[in-house]
Write a protein that holds these residues in place. Sequence first.
Motif, PDB file in Angstrom:
ATOM      1  N   THR A 164       0.565  -1.037   0.432  1.00 25.98           N
ATOM      2  CA  THR A 164      -0.040  -0.043   0.091  1.00 25.98           C
ATOM      3  C   THR A 164       0.495   0.926  -0.382  1.00 25.98           C
ATOM      4  OG1 THR A 164       0.312  -0.401   2.700  1.00 25.98           O
ATOM      5  CG2 THR A 164      -2.059  -1.274   1.556  1.00 25.98           C
ATOM      6  N   ASN A 166       1.099   3.984   1.968  1.00 22.15           N
ATOM      7  CA  ASN A 166       0.338   5.112   3.323  1.00 22.15           C
ATOM      8  C   ASN A 166       0.378   6.253   3.280  1.00 22.15           C
ATOM      9  OD1 ASN A 166       0.287   2.518   4.181  1.00 22.15           O
ATOM     10  ND2 ASN A 166       1.917   2.490   5.316  1.00 22.15           N
ATOM     11  N   LYS A 192     -13.078   6.203   4.688  1.00 24.00           N
ATOM     12  CA  LYS A 192     -12.952   5.374   4.014  1.00 24.00           C
ATOM     13  C   LYS A 192     -14.211   4.613   2.679  1.00 24.00           C
ATOM     14  CE  LYS A 192     -14.191   0.637   4.098  1.00 24.00           C
ATOM     15  NZ  LYS A 192     -16.893  -0.171   4.174  1.00 24.00           N
ATOM     16  N   PRO A 203      -6.171  -1.750   0.116  1.00 24.19           N
ATOM     17  CA  PRO A 203      -5.961  -3.444   0.096  1.00 24.19           C
ATOM     18  C   PRO A 203      -5.578  -3.867   1.799  1.00 24.19           C
ATOM     19  CG  PRO A 203      -4.147  -2.307  -0.926  1.00 24.19           C
ATOM     20  CD  PRO A 203      -5.630  -1.272  -1.166  1.00 24.19           C
ATOM     21  N   THR A 204      -5.553  -5.158   1.847  1.00 20.56           N
ATOM     22  CA  THR A 204      -4.784  -5.497   2.723  1.00 20.56           C
ATOM     23  C   THR A 204      -3.391  -5.987   2.376  1.00 20.56           C
ATOM     24  OG1 THR A 204      -5.398  -7.952   1.948  1.00 20.56           O
ATOM     25  CG2 THR A 204      -6.649  -6.260   3.776  1.00 20.56           C
ATOM     26  N   ASP A 205      -2.381  -5.937   3.479  1.00 24.40           N
ATOM     27  CA  ASP A 205      -1.161  -6.169   3.463  1.00 24.40           C
ATOM     28  C   ASP A 205      -0.736  -7.830   2.531  1.00 24.40           C
ATOM     29  OD1 ASP A 205      -0.539  -3.968   4.891  1.00 24.40           O
ATOM     30  OD2 ASP A 205      -0.236  -5.316   6.828  1.00 24.40           O
TER      31      ASP A 205
END
Length: 227
Positions: A164, A166, A192, A203-205
Amino acid sequence: MSRLVYGGVWVMGAVVALGVLGLDFATLIGTLGLTSVAIGFSLRDVLSNYFSGIILLASRPFRLGDQIVIQEFEGTVTQIQLRATTFKTYDGRVVYIPNQEVFSAIITNNTACTHRRSSIMVGIDYGSDITRAKQIINDAVLGVEGVEPDPKPEILVRELATSTVNIEVRFWVNSRRLPFLEMTSQVSQAIKEALMQAGIDIPTDIYTVRLRGLPSFFDNHRVNYDE
């Protein structure tokens, strides 16, 4: 201060009364001085708390109703006395801290100013348009009632993480604890929802796992997946 003046008047009145009754002033004052020294040594901690309380009341690093942090305790100041400071923590406990410790401790006054900066971190997909995402975030933050438009929100790219980009979002809200937490929560929700509505992924990690030697392992071992 009224208590100290009240006590001083009584002491002076007693000295004068004993002098009128015929006692020698020199002897009386000498005895009183020696007694004061002995009492001072035995009550030095108590007296230190009182003097620290006087300094705190004069300098006023905090007032009744302020939300402060002292040592590991955080809460609202409910009473300031000469001996101790009392405040109620956010989980409903009442804490009494001697003024000597308050005077020597680092005090964080969260409500000394009416507004306080909050921040959250948002991660967007590498394929997203960062400039567009920042504009969407800015509009979402300013759309939340209670967020201060001046100083304006700061949207900064802080880290290129594994999966991502950040983005740190900084904004100013009411410094009281409950509005501070509520506004931070509402801003997080608004960001969000705005990003999802604009089609920008959060996305998630993602982790890549490489397994070495698997072909030779499966060639030499038959694995029964039904077991």
